[in-house]
Design a protein around this motif. Structure first.
Motif, short mmCIF file in Angstrom:
data_model
loop_
_atom_site.label_atom_id
_atom_site.label_comp_id
_atom_site.label_asym_id
_atom_site.label_seq_id
_atom_site.Cartn_x
_atom_site.Cartn_y
_atom_site.Cartn_z
N ALA A 62 46.80 49.66 34.48
CA ALA A 62 46.71 49.82 33.03
C ALA A 62 47.32 48.59 32.35
N SER A 63 46.64 48.09 31.34
CA SER A 63 47.16 46.95 30.58
C SER A 63 46.38 46.86 29.29
N ASP A 64 47.07 46.52 28.21
CA ASP A 64 46.36 46.31 26.94
C ASP A 64 45.44 45.09 27.04
N LEU A 65 45.75 44.19 27.98
CA LEU A 65 44.93 42.99 28.13
C LEU A 65 43.81 43.19 29.15
N THR A 66 43.75 44.38 29.72
CA THR A 66 42.60 44.76 30.56
C THR A 66 41.98 45.96 29.87
N PRO A 67 41.21 45.72 28.80
CA PRO A 67 40.78 46.83 27.95
C PRO A 67 40.01 47.91 28.71
N CYS A 68 39.33 47.53 29.77
CA CYS A 68 38.57 48.54 30.55
C CYS A 68 39.51 49.51 31.25
N ASN A 69 40.78 49.14 31.43
CA ASN A 69 41.74 49.98 32.16
C ASN A 69 42.83 50.52 31.25
N SER A 70 42.66 50.39 29.92
CA SER A 70 43.78 50.71 29.03
C SER A 70 44.11 52.20 29.02
N HIS A 71 43.21 53.04 29.52
CA HIS A 71 43.46 54.49 29.54
C HIS A 71 44.11 54.95 30.85
N THR A 96 37.13 40.03 30.79
CA THR A 96 36.68 39.27 29.63
C THR A 96 37.77 38.33 29.10
N ASN A 97 39.01 38.56 29.49
CA ASN A 97 40.10 37.78 28.93
C ASN A 97 40.63 36.68 29.83
N VAL A 98 40.73 36.98 31.12
CA VAL A 98 41.49 36.10 32.00
C VAL A 98 40.72 34.82 32.29
N ARG A 99 41.39 33.68 32.08
CA ARG A 99 40.76 32.38 32.31
C ARG A 99 41.35 31.69 33.53
N PRO A 100 40.67 30.82 34.22
CA PRO A 100 39.28 30.46 33.95
C PRO A 100 38.30 31.53 34.40
N THR A 101 38.70 32.34 35.37
CA THR A 101 37.87 33.44 35.83
C THR A 101 38.78 34.41 36.57
N ALA A 102 38.56 35.70 36.37
CA ALA A 102 39.45 36.69 36.99
C ALA A 102 39.46 36.55 38.51
N MET A 103 38.38 36.01 39.07
CA MET A 103 38.30 35.89 40.53
C MET A 103 39.37 34.95 41.08
N LEU A 104 39.80 33.98 40.27
CA LEU A 104 40.86 33.07 40.74
C LEU A 104 42.12 33.86 41.06
N TRP A 105 42.30 35.00 40.39
CA TRP A 105 43.54 35.76 40.51
C TRP A 105 43.39 37.01 41.38
N LEU A 108 44.80 52.96 41.12
CA LEU A 108 44.08 53.16 39.85
C LEU A 108 43.46 51.85 39.39
N GLY A 109 42.14 51.76 39.45
CA GLY A 109 41.46 50.54 39.04
C GLY A 109 40.23 50.86 38.22
N GLY A 110 39.59 49.82 37.74
CA GLY A 110 38.38 50.01 36.94
C GLY A 110 37.67 48.68 36.77
N CYS A 111 38.20 47.83 35.89
CA CYS A 111 37.56 46.55 35.59
C CYS A 111 37.36 45.74 36.88
N ASP A 112 36.35 44.89 36.85
CA ASP A 112 35.74 44.27 38.05
C ASP A 112 36.65 43.98 39.25
N LYS A 113 37.72 43.22 39.02
CA LYS A 113 38.50 42.76 40.18
C LYS A 113 39.59 43.74 40.56
N THR A 114 39.81 44.79 39.78
CA THR A 114 40.98 45.62 40.03
C THR A 114 40.80 46.51 41.26
N ILE A 115 39.64 47.14 41.41
CA ILE A 115 39.45 47.95 42.63
C ILE A 115 39.42 47.06 43.88
N PRO A 116 38.71 45.91 43.85
CA PRO A 116 38.77 45.04 45.04
C PRO A 116 40.19 44.61 45.41
#
Ligand code: FES
Length: 568
Positions: free
Chosen positions: A45-54, A84-93, A116-124
């Motif tokens: 959960a993070s306000d900066l990961t809007p897909c996981n904010s719940h 959508t937020n993390v630069r240059p690409t969430a995959m780097l992280w 608990l995951g949701g947005c693209d890279k979080t479950i992987p």
């Protein structure tokens, strides 16, 4: 069975005193007695990961389930990546998130974990961490958002952003109208509602056996999500009691089940990289060729954007993933168990299709052979992938003149130039965007079409790169070319004007010039400044190519839940 957490809490010495005392802020003394398993809730959960904010609300339901089953729930915020937020690409992280989560699970007094995951890279990243530490684990996906509408039509989150922005570039939609759609794009909590990477990876988690069957795709605002979260908390306690670890659930059979599922749902090409990375962490023998061997003949049954019409809440009401898997049950490994301890296929007994316009019958598929195709040739000796289901059938066999771009910046600078020498038969080549080249392998492989061709009504062209593509995108796009240009791959030697030959049926990708000429050419340099320090430096030095999951070489192979030394 002695609990792992008892290594911190049992006994009457100074150290166990410290461990208990500092945790007793709301936890009663009994929380450390009677063999109660301590269950981490790895929470993205993070306000900066809007897909996981719940996910904090989801975590509360998980915690209720853990308490009810006799465990002790512990919220563990972990690195979260907002696509959508993390630069240059969430995959780097992704690998950083996986490594941090793995180490925090290993370092702490926990016996099991709910992921608990949701947005693209979080479950992987969570699955990679769980695979490495091999503590009993179960995934609770946060679920997709509900469908928004614009001008009376449903909006596919992500996919329609690409489509509408191309319409603006083609002059068929005004910028004002385009901006008006912004407030309708994200209707509710939850991740993207197409069969993009987030939806795909939730389906992959279920196909791997790592969720309670029937969970993936439950919309984020649906009350059944919290009901299932509660059940997942209860199950986590059982997993510890039965020592049911990821290495027992995620076997080679489970990965092959995931590959069948990926094809049947028309999932994202990103799943290839993520599944290879997760398998690598477990020491499961999985290769790029397994995707073609096992998946390419599987029919596409789900009519969802980006390849089709519908969206994730349609899939859920039409019967969900279980109904899809029931149609391909004969292709699934009957022995691959889920976190429930029972084979995944046993959970499909009651599954039914309620809307055949969303989930097609096996006898009436959208495409007969839908899986990822793996291409090889003198342009991709290590392999490249294409998703035929998202491509234009007439382009799957194509010969065209290369138009080479050295970087994303080069695309931005020249793509729309009237002087660009390109027509609809050209092949757009983008290099310098692989794991090392533009560190993190950004989702730019579906590079836009030149404006002058859009204006002529061209809507697809063959595009080739060492990059990835957003799971919400579509087109005749060859991705993950390995080795990438920055690692000395032949993509670095292609020149504008070279004839490129794509033959998906033959699984070939070649540049049609003599071998001796290709060998003699000097590779182009990408012009990218090598990172000087920090994570990027570590990443570039150790990242593997896409055909091995773009993981860090020193994280491959399981290291287990060994407990570190005391320091007090
Ligand atoms: Fe989070 Fe699409 S941006 S799932």
């Amino acid at each position: 069975m002695a609990l792992r957490s008892s290594l911190w809490y049992s006994g009457n010495d100074r150290n166990s005193y410290i461990h208990r005392a500092w945790m007793r802020r709301g936890l009663p003394r009994e929380a450390f007695e009677g063999g109660k398993p301590h269950i981490a809730i790895a929470n993205t959960a993070s306000d900066l990961t809007p897909c996981n904010s719940h996910l904090n609300e989801v975590a509360e339901s998980v915690a209720h389930g853990v308490w009810e089953a006799g465990g002790v729930p512990l919220n563990l915020p972990v690195v979260s990546l907002g696509e959508t937020n993390v630069r240059p690409t969430a995959m780097l992280w992704r690998n950083l998130a996986a490594m941090a989560t793995e180490e925090m699970l290993r370092a702490n007094p926990v016996d099991g974990v709910v992921l608990l995951g949701g947005c693209d890279k979080t479950i992987p990243s969570l699955l990679m961490a769980a695979a490495s530490v091999d503590l009993p684990a179960v995934v609770m996906p946060g679920g997709p958002m509900l469908t928004g509408h614009f001008r009376g039509a449903p909006l596919g989150c992500g996919t329609d952003v690409w489509r509408l922005s191309e319409e603006v570039r083609a002059g068929t939609l005004s910028r004002e109208e385009f901006l008006r759609s912004e407030s309708s794009m994200i209707r509710s909590r939850g991740h993207c509602n197409t069969m993009g990477t987030a939806s795909t990876m939730a389906c992959m988690a279920e196909a791997l056996g790592m969720t309670i069957p029937g969970t993936a795709g439950t919309p984020a605002p649906d009350s059944r999500l919290l009901e299932r979260s509660h059940e997942t908390g209860r199950l986590a306690v059982e997993l510890v009691a039965r020592e049911r670890r990821p290495s027992r659930v995620m076997t080679r059979g489970s990965f092959l089940n995931a590959i069948v599922t990926l094809a049947a749902v028309g999932g994202s090409t990103n799943a290839v990289v993520h599944l290879l990375a997760i398998a690598g962490r477990l020491g499961v023998d999985l290769s790029l060729d397994d995707f073609d061997r096992t998946g390419s003949g599987v029919p596409l049954l789900v009519d969802l954007q980006p390849a089709g019409r519908h969206l994730m809440d349609d899939l859920f009401r039409a019967g969900g993933l279980a109904a899809v898997l029931k149609e391909v049950e004969d292709l699934l490994d009957p022995e691959a168990v889920a976190v429930t301890g029972r084979p995944l296929v046993e959970h499909l007994a009651g599954a039914e299709i309620w809307d055949e316009s969303v989930i097609r019958r096996r006898a009436d598929p959208l495409l007969p052979d839908a899986g990822i195709a793996v291409l090889r040739g003198n342009l991709a000796p290590g392999g490249a992938v294409i998703k035929p289901a998202a491509a234009s059938p007439e382009l799957l066999r194509h010969r065209g003149r290369a138009v080479v771009f050295e970087s994303i910046e080069d695309v931005h600078a020249r793509l729309d130039s009237p002087a660009l020498d390109v027509d609809e038969t050209s092949v757009l080549v983008l290099r310098g965007c692989g794991p090392k080249g533009y560190p993190g392998m950004p989702e730019v492989g579906n590079l836009p079409l030149p404006a002058k061709l859009l204006e002529k009504g061209v809507r697809d062209m063959v595009r080739i790169s060492d990059a990835r593509m957003s799971g919400t995108a579509y087109g005749t796009v060859v991705l993950h070319t390995a080795p990438e240009a920055a690692a000395g791959g032949p993509l670095a030697k292609v020149r504008t004007g070279d004839p490129i030959v794509l033959d998906v049926a033959a699984r070939r990708l070649d540049v049609d010039i003599p071998d001796a000429e290709l060998a003699a050419r000097r590779p182009a340099t990408t012009g990218y400044a090598e990172p000087a320090r920090g994570w990027e430096r570590l990443y570039v030095d150790h990242v593997t190519q896409a055909d091995r999951g773009a993981d860090l070489d020193f994280l491959i192979g399981s290291s287990g839940d060994r407990v570190g030394r005391e320091s007090h």
